[in-house]
Design a protein around this motif. Sequence first.
Motif, PDB file in Angstrom:
ATOM      1  N   ALA A   4      19.254  13.484  40.821  1.00  0.00           N
ATOM      2  CA  ALA A   4      18.989  12.048  40.955  1.00  0.00           C
ATOM      3  C   ALA A   4      17.782  11.821  41.873  1.00  0.00           C
ATOM      4  CB  ALA A   4      20.218  11.328  41.496  1.00  0.00           C
ATOM      5  N   GLY A   5      17.730  12.589  42.969  1.00  0.00           N
ATOM      6  CA  GLY A   5      16.573  12.488  43.856  1.00  0.00           C
ATOM      7  C   GLY A   5      15.288  12.896  43.161  1.00  0.00           C
ATOM      8  N   GLY A   6      15.361  13.930  42.337  1.00  0.00           N
ATOM      9  CA  GLY A   6      14.190  14.359  41.579  1.00  0.00           C
ATOM     10  C   GLY A   6      13.739  13.315  40.579  1.00  0.00           C
ATOM     11  N   TRP A   7      14.715  12.664  39.933  1.00  0.00           N
ATOM     12  CA  TRP A   7      14.361  11.626  38.955  1.00  0.00           C
ATOM     13  C   TRP A   7      13.632  10.471  39.642  1.00  0.00           C
ATOM     14  CZ3 TRP A   7      14.828   6.518  37.889  1.00  0.00           C
ATOM     15  CH2 TRP A   7      14.551   6.110  36.593  1.00  0.00           C
ATOM     16  N   VAL A   8      14.145  10.042  40.783  1.00  0.00           N
ATOM     17  CA  VAL A   8      13.497   8.956  41.523  1.00  0.00           C
ATOM     18  C   VAL A   8      12.109   9.392  41.993  1.00  0.00           C
ATOM     19  CG1 VAL A   8      13.603   7.530  43.603  1.00  0.00           C
ATOM     20  CG2 VAL A   8      15.676   7.917  42.243  1.00  0.00           C
ATOM     21  N   ALA A   9      11.997  10.629  42.480  1.00  0.00           N
ATOM     22  CA  ALA A   9      10.711  11.113  42.996  1.00  0.00           C
ATOM     23  C   ALA A   9       9.640  11.118  41.918  1.00  0.00           C
ATOM     24  CB  ALA A   9      10.886  12.517  43.581  1.00  0.00           C
ATOM     25  N   GLN A  10      10.003  11.527  40.694  1.00  0.00           N
ATOM     26  CA  GLN A  10       8.976  11.601  39.648  1.00  0.00           C
ATOM     27  C   GLN A  10       8.531  10.220  39.174  1.00  0.00           C
ATOM     28  OE1 GLN A  10       9.411  10.925  36.096  1.00  0.00           O
ATOM     29  NE2 GLN A  10      11.458  10.085  36.481  1.00  0.00           N
ATOM     30  N   GLN A  11       9.257   9.170  39.556  1.00  0.00           N
ATOM     31  CA  GLN A  11       8.815   7.818  39.238  1.00  0.00           C
ATOM     32  C   GLN A  11       7.679   7.374  40.164  1.00  0.00           C
ATOM     33  OE1 GLN A  11       9.899   5.824  36.681  1.00  0.00           O
ATOM     34  NE2 GLN A  11      11.138   7.551  36.010  1.00  0.00           N
ATOM     35  N   PHE A  12       7.536   8.036  41.297  1.00  0.00           N
ATOM     36  CA  PHE A  12       6.544   7.606  42.292  1.00  0.00           C
ATOM     37  C   PHE A  12       5.486   8.666  42.588  1.00  0.00           C
ATOM     38  CE2 PHE A  12      10.491   5.293  43.216  1.00  0.00           C
ATOM     39  CZ  PHE A  12      10.029   3.983  43.190  1.00  0.00           C
ATOM     40  N   LEU A  13       5.756   9.923  42.231  1.00  0.00           N
ATOM     41  CA  LEU A  13       4.844  11.004  42.574  1.00  0.00           C
ATOM     42  C   LEU A  13       4.278  11.660  41.317  1.00  0.00           C
ATOM     43  CD1 LEU A  13       7.001  12.752  45.336  1.00  0.00           C
ATOM     44  CD2 LEU A  13       5.172  11.059  45.681  1.00  0.00           C
ATOM     45  N   GLN A  14       3.077  12.203  41.425  1.00  0.00           N
ATOM     46  CA  GLN A  14       2.483  12.986  40.349  1.00  0.00           C
ATOM     47  C   GLN A  14       2.940  14.428  40.509  1.00  0.00           C
ATOM     48  OE1 GLN A  14       0.779  12.049  37.742  1.00  0.00           O
ATOM     49  NE2 GLN A  14       0.553   9.882  38.271  1.00  0.00           N
ATOM     50  N   ILE A  15       3.870  14.859  39.663  1.00  0.00           N
ATOM     51  CA  ILE A  15       4.438  16.206  39.740  1.00  0.00           C
ATOM     52  C   ILE A  15       3.875  17.025  38.583  1.00  0.00           C
ATOM     53  CG2 ILE A  15       6.578  17.531  39.738  1.00  0.00           C
ATOM     54  CD1 ILE A  15       8.015  15.016  40.694  1.00  0.00           C
ATOM     55  N   PRO A  16       3.444  18.261  38.823  1.00  0.00           N
ATOM     56  CA  PRO A  16       2.848  19.065  37.748  1.00  0.00           C
ATOM     57  C   PRO A  16       3.866  19.477  36.691  1.00  0.00           C
ATOM     58  CG  PRO A  16       3.118  20.387  39.728  1.00  0.00           C
ATOM     59  CD  PRO A  16       3.443  18.975  40.113  1.00  0.00           C
ATOM     60  N   PHE A  17       3.382  19.704  35.483  1.00  0.00           N
ATOM     61  CA  PHE A  17       4.221  20.196  34.388  1.00  0.00           C
ATOM     62  C   PHE A  17       4.557  21.666  34.652  1.00  0.00           C
ATOM     63  CE2 PHE A  17       4.861  22.271  30.329  1.00  0.00           C
ATOM     64  CZ  PHE A  17       5.762  21.419  29.713  1.00  0.00           C
ATOM     65  N   PRO A  18       5.767  22.117  34.352  1.00  0.00           N
ATOM     66  CA  PRO A  18       6.892  21.418  33.717  1.00  0.00           C
ATOM     67  C   PRO A  18       7.861  20.785  34.703  1.00  0.00           C
ATOM     68  CG  PRO A  18       7.415  23.730  33.826  1.00  0.00           C
ATOM     69  CD  PRO A  18       6.051  23.578  34.462  1.00  0.00           C
ATOM     70  N   LEU A  19       7.539  20.826  35.999  1.00  0.00           N
ATOM     71  CA  LEU A  19       8.468  20.278  36.991  1.00  0.00           C
ATOM     72  C   LEU A  19       8.703  18.790  36.774  1.00  0.00           C
ATOM     73  CD1 LEU A  19       7.254  22.101  40.242  1.00  0.00           C
ATOM     74  CD2 LEU A  19       9.166  22.697  38.739  1.00  0.00           C
ATOM     75  N   PHE A  48       8.890  17.224  33.890  1.00  0.00           N
ATOM     76  CA  PHE A  48       9.861  17.060  32.806  1.00  0.00           C
ATOM     77  C   PHE A  48      11.253  17.489  33.254  1.00  0.00           C
ATOM     78  CE2 PHE A  48       6.302  16.086  30.370  1.00  0.00           C
ATOM     79  CZ  PHE A  48       6.670  15.711  29.079  1.00  0.00           C
ATOM     80  N   ILE A  49      11.329  18.534  34.059  1.00  0.00           N
ATOM     81  CA  ILE A  49      12.624  18.952  34.596  1.00  0.00           C
ATOM     82  C   ILE A  49      13.206  17.845  35.462  1.00  0.00           C
ATOM     83  CG2 ILE A  49      13.741  20.567  36.189  1.00  0.00           C
ATOM     84  CD1 ILE A  49      11.815  22.709  35.135  1.00  0.00           C
ATOM     85  N   ALA A  50      12.369  17.253  36.317  1.00  0.00           N
ATOM     86  CA  ALA A  50      12.828  16.153  37.163  1.00  0.00           C
ATOM     87  C   ALA A  50      13.232  14.936  36.335  1.00  0.00           C
ATOM     88  CB  ALA A  50      11.733  15.773  38.162  1.00  0.00           C
ATOM     89  N   SER A  51      12.577  14.744  35.195  1.00  0.00           N
ATOM     90  CA  SER A  51      12.865  13.573  34.356  1.00  0.00           C
ATOM     91  C   SER A  51      14.186  13.691  33.607  1.00  0.00           C
ATOM     92  CB  SER A  51      11.731  13.353  33.342  1.00  0.00           C
ATOM     93  OG  SER A  51      10.521  13.048  33.990  1.00  0.00           O
ATOM     94  N   TYR A  52      14.593  14.936  33.251  1.00  0.00           N
ATOM     95  CA  TYR A  52      15.717  15.087  32.334  1.00  0.00           C
ATOM     96  C   TYR A  52      16.911  15.857  32.890  1.00  0.00           C
ATOM     97  CZ  TYR A  52      12.550  13.166  28.895  1.00  0.00           C
ATOM     98  OH  TYR A  52      11.688  12.344  28.218  1.00  0.00           O
ATOM     99  N   ALA A  53      16.773  16.507  34.044  1.00  0.00           N
ATOM    100  CA  ALA A  53      17.914  17.237  34.608  1.00  0.00           C
ATOM    101  C   ALA A  53      19.085  16.301  34.879  1.00  0.00           C
ATOM    102  CB  ALA A  53      17.489  17.951  35.887  1.00  0.00           C
ATOM    103  N   LEU A  54      18.787  15.098  35.316  1.00  0.00           N
ATOM    104  CA  LEU A  54      19.837  14.117  35.624  1.00  0.00           C
ATOM    105  C   LEU A  54      20.700  13.837  34.400  1.00  0.00           C
ATOM    106  CD1 LEU A  54      21.017  11.971  37.612  1.00  0.00           C
ATOM    107  CD2 LEU A  54      19.337  10.383  36.692  1.00  0.00           C
ATOM    108  N   TYR A  55      20.073  13.660  33.245  1.00  0.00           N
ATOM    109  CA  TYR A  55      20.819  13.355  32.021  1.00  0.00           C
ATOM    110  C   TYR A  55      21.623  14.573  31.573  1.00  0.00           C
ATOM    111  CZ  TYR A  55      17.633   9.393  32.013  1.00  0.00           C
ATOM    112  OH  TYR A  55      16.915   8.271  32.376  1.00  0.00           O
ATOM    113  N   PHE A  56      21.039  15.758  31.679  1.00  0.00           N
ATOM    114  CA  PHE A  56      21.731  16.991  31.324  1.00  0.00           C
ATOM    115  C   PHE A  56      23.010  17.136  32.145  1.00  0.00           C
ATOM    116  CE2 PHE A  56      22.615  21.493  31.662  1.00  0.00           C
ATOM    117  CZ  PHE A  56      22.319  22.011  30.411  1.00  0.00           C
ATOM    118  N   LEU A  57      22.898  16.926  33.456  1.00  0.00           N
ATOM    119  CA  LEU A  57      24.057  17.051  34.338  1.00  0.00           C
ATOM    120  C   LEU A  57      25.047  15.909  34.163  1.00  0.00           C
ATOM    121  CD1 LEU A  57      22.093  18.305  37.439  1.00  0.00           C
ATOM    122  CD2 LEU A  57      23.818  19.614  36.180  1.00  0.00           C
TER     123      LEU A  57
END
Length: 343
Positions: free
Chosen positions: A157-172, A174-183
């Motif tokens: 959840a923290g990763g999902w919020v972070a990727q909404q505000f930060l420029q994170i390199p690929f593939p991190l 995408f992992i931050a965007s979708y790990a929350l839904y997977f879990l």
Amino acid sequence: MKQRDVWVDYAKGVGILLVVYGHVARGMANAGITIHETLYQLADSMIYSFHMPLFFFLSGLYFQGSVQRHGRWPLITEKLRTVLYPYAVWSLLQGGIEVMLSRFTTAKTSWTDVLALGWQPRAQFWFLYVLFLLFALLALLYRKHSRWLMLIFSAAAGGWVAQQFLQIPFPLDFIASYALYFLAGSFWMHWQQEDRLHNLPTLTGIALLSGSMLLSAVYHVQWGFTFQSRSLWLLPIALSAIAGICLLCRQWAGSARPILQKTGAVIAWCGRYSMPVYLMHILTGSGVRIVLSKLLHINDPVIHLLAGCLAGVLIPVLIYRLQEIPALRAMSLLYQWPRRRTP
């Protein structure tokens, strides 16, 4: 699959039909085939707000049970065989065909693009690339502890919020965007096994899905955002849509009404073949569009949409089932690496 989990095929069927529609409509728009631009953009963004999160959610349903039964390394090995292998095969196959047919299609593809599959997934195959990374990462992080799921979900959840505000390199990113839904899928299965979902009111699924669509309409129409906008509102839109679809599919799968059983059988059939459809639908849908527009000079958007969607579902299933013919069993190598035979 256990009887009570038949609803998963229903949810996969809903998801794969949305994927096929989305790519067919995008192909039409890119080809300049007349389509109502405003409605197309709205439908496209609303669907993309939740349909890929839905697939990650469904992929996470059995993660915890699988890693507990088989262990982390056997699970990773299995996903190498069934997820990363078809990713590589079809990235090369579709990419090669796109290179050869570039002058007929809306996308211009080079061999440099195709051969970058190790670090730059193309087209729809990004999902398999990210899905494998999620399985591998979470399997390595897994601990048999009662609070593990809550702790790792909180981190996601923290990763999902972070990727909404930060420029994170690929593939991190995408992992931050979708790990929350997977879990979230793992949480859902945990609740289902504890029968927490059994006594929910009948209209809960309708209420959640309707609420998601209403919020999504406000998000897109009133506020002018899209699924690509950085916004925390995307999370409740996606999660409520996913929960609503899954609850409705549970009820659909258990319904005794003949009309619901018949329509459900079609949707579940699509769900059971969601992987081959996902792998091939762009090739078959684009092929039909080329035949209609270039050879038959038909540019009616309704015909293109219907023909593209039908071809995107039916032709991949037909090709996939060719491996059932004894002389064509080797075609199974297009979809997964064979298991090692034990003596």
